[in-house]
Design a protein around this motif. Structure first.
Motif, PDB file in Angstrom:
ATOM      1  N   UNK A 104       0.818  -1.213   0.000  1.00  0.00           N
ATOM      2  CA  UNK A 104       0.000   0.000   0.000  1.00  0.00           C
ATOM      3  C   UNK A 104       0.856   1.270   0.000  1.00  0.00           C
ATOM      4  N   UNK A 105       1.987   1.244   0.702  1.00  0.00           N
ATOM      5  CA  UNK A 105       2.829   2.432   0.830  1.00  0.00           C
ATOM      6  C   UNK A 105       4.002   2.457  -0.153  1.00  0.00           C
ATOM      7  N   UNK A 131       9.851  -1.381   1.670  1.00  0.00           N
ATOM      8  CA  UNK A 131       9.170  -1.089   0.410  1.00  0.00           C
ATOM      9  C   UNK A 131       9.827   0.131  -0.221  1.00  0.00           C
ATOM     10  N   UNK A 132       9.418   0.452  -1.427  1.00  0.00           N
ATOM     11  CA  UNK A 132      10.025   1.564  -2.165  1.00  0.00           C
ATOM     12  C   UNK A 132       9.387   2.912  -1.843  1.00  0.00           C
ATOM     13  N   UNK A 133       8.534   2.934  -0.830  1.00  0.00           N
ATOM     14  CA  UNK A 133       7.895   4.191  -0.427  1.00  0.00           C
ATOM     15  C   UNK A 133       8.834   5.064   0.387  1.00  0.00           C
ATOM     16  N   UNK A 134       8.328   6.205   0.846  1.00  0.00           N
ATOM     17  CA  UNK A 134       9.177   7.181   1.538  1.00  0.00           C
ATOM     18  C   UNK A 134       9.536   6.825   2.975  1.00  0.00           C
ATOM     19  N   UNK A 135       8.947   5.798   3.541  1.00  0.00           N
ATOM     20  CA  UNK A 135       9.198   5.462   4.946  1.00  0.00           C
ATOM     21  C   UNK A 135       8.205   6.174   5.844  1.00  0.00           C
ATOM     22  N   UNK A 136       8.315   5.913   7.116  1.00  0.00           N
ATOM     23  CA  UNK A 136       7.379   6.483   8.095  1.00  0.00           C
ATOM     24  C   UNK A 136       7.956   7.786   8.637  1.00  0.00           C
ATOM     25  N   UNK A 137       7.136   8.815   8.647  1.00  0.00           N
ATOM     26  CA  UNK A 137       7.577  10.118   9.141  1.00  0.00           C
ATOM     27  C   UNK A 137       7.931  10.021  10.621  1.00  0.00           C
ATOM     28  N   UNK A 179      16.278   4.026  10.304  1.00  0.00           N
ATOM     29  CA  UNK A 179      17.504   4.166   9.515  1.00  0.00           C
ATOM     30  C   UNK A 179      17.458   3.344   8.234  1.00  0.00           C
ATOM     31  N   UNK A 180      16.851   2.176   8.290  1.00  0.00           N
ATOM     32  CA  UNK A 180      16.778   1.306   7.108  1.00  0.00           C
ATOM     33  C   UNK A 180      15.397   1.323   6.456  1.00  0.00           C
ATOM     34  N   UNK A 181      14.446   2.027   7.077  1.00  0.00           N
ATOM     35  CA  UNK A 181      13.048   2.047   6.620  1.00  0.00           C
ATOM     36  C   UNK A 181      12.479   0.632   6.518  1.00  0.00           C
ATOM     37  N   UNK A 182      12.774  -0.189   7.515  1.00  0.00           N
ATOM     38  CA  UNK A 182      12.323  -1.582   7.516  1.00  0.00           C
ATOM     39  C   UNK A 182      11.561  -1.911   8.787  1.00  0.00           C
ATOM     40  N   UNK A 183      10.578  -2.792   8.638  1.00  0.00           N
ATOM     41  CA  UNK A 183       9.975  -3.447   9.794  1.00  0.00           C
ATOM     42  C   UNK A 183      10.830  -4.682  10.030  1.00  0.00           C
TER      43      UNK A 183
END
Length: 190
Positions: A104-105, A131-137, A179-183
């Motif tokens: 979704x993101x 994912x290729x989205x911007x990450x969580x603010x 830092x890695x935009x990962x869960x």
């Protein structure tokens, strides 16, 4: 109900009203289903799961459910034994919630989900999803696992909360790493 309105109302107002009811009924169904999943978190039935085989099957299921995701998912797996002791249904639900969020993101122009599975010295396995989205603010980073917190118009705000609760029930820990935009979910190797 919706069927009654569909059969007896053909004008534009009736159709619009029927659509509103239908969307709200779907949202309530989703909310009830998620609360029921949460209620079952204490009923743990752990089994030995071979992650390499499991992930292959899971990705096939996800692509069947979301055909538009086919060809946009990458798996990077580095396992030694690759066996975890986890409730199969719980693992399925955790990954389903994380993959749905990631899809979704993901960037609409370049959709991509990457799952990394890494085993460290036969002691722990980390399952990471990006994912290729911007990450969580950063402003909302600390709220994402709170129940009913959502940034989506039609979201229930329970997906990540349920995923973390199910992880904890199985002795794993799920978090978001800015830092890695990962869960990342850390599990014990069996």
């Amino acid at each position: 109900s919706n069927e009654f309105l569909s059969e007896h109302g053909e004008d534009a107002f009736s159709q619009k009203f029927t659509n509103i009811i239908s969307k709200n009924v779907s949202r309530i169904d989703q909310l009830v289903e998620e609360v029921l999943i949460l209620n079952r978190r204490d009923r743990v039935n752990p089994t030995l799961i071979n992650l390499a085989k499991y992930i292959g099957d899971f990705l096939n299921e996800f692509e069947l459910a979301k055909p538009e995701a086919k060809g946009h998912i990458r798996a990077k797996i580095n396992l030694i034994k690759g066996i975890v002791y986890f409730d199969f249904g719980h693992l399925q639900q955790i990954l389903w919630n994380l993959f749905n969020n990631a899809w979704h993101h993901s960037d609409v122009n370049n959709p991509l989900i990457v799952i990394y599975i890494t085993e460290v010295e036969n002691k722990s396995i980390t399952i990471s999803i990006s994912d290729s989205g911007p990450g969580i603010k950063s402003a909302i980073k600390d709220k994402i696992f709170e129940p009913f917190f959502t940034t989506e118009k039609n979201g229930t705000g329970l997906g990540l909360y349920i995923a973390r609760e199910l992880a904890l029930t199985n002795g794993a820990y799920l978090d978001y790493v800015p830092q890695t935009k990962r869960f990342e979910m850390k599990c014990k190797v069996k």
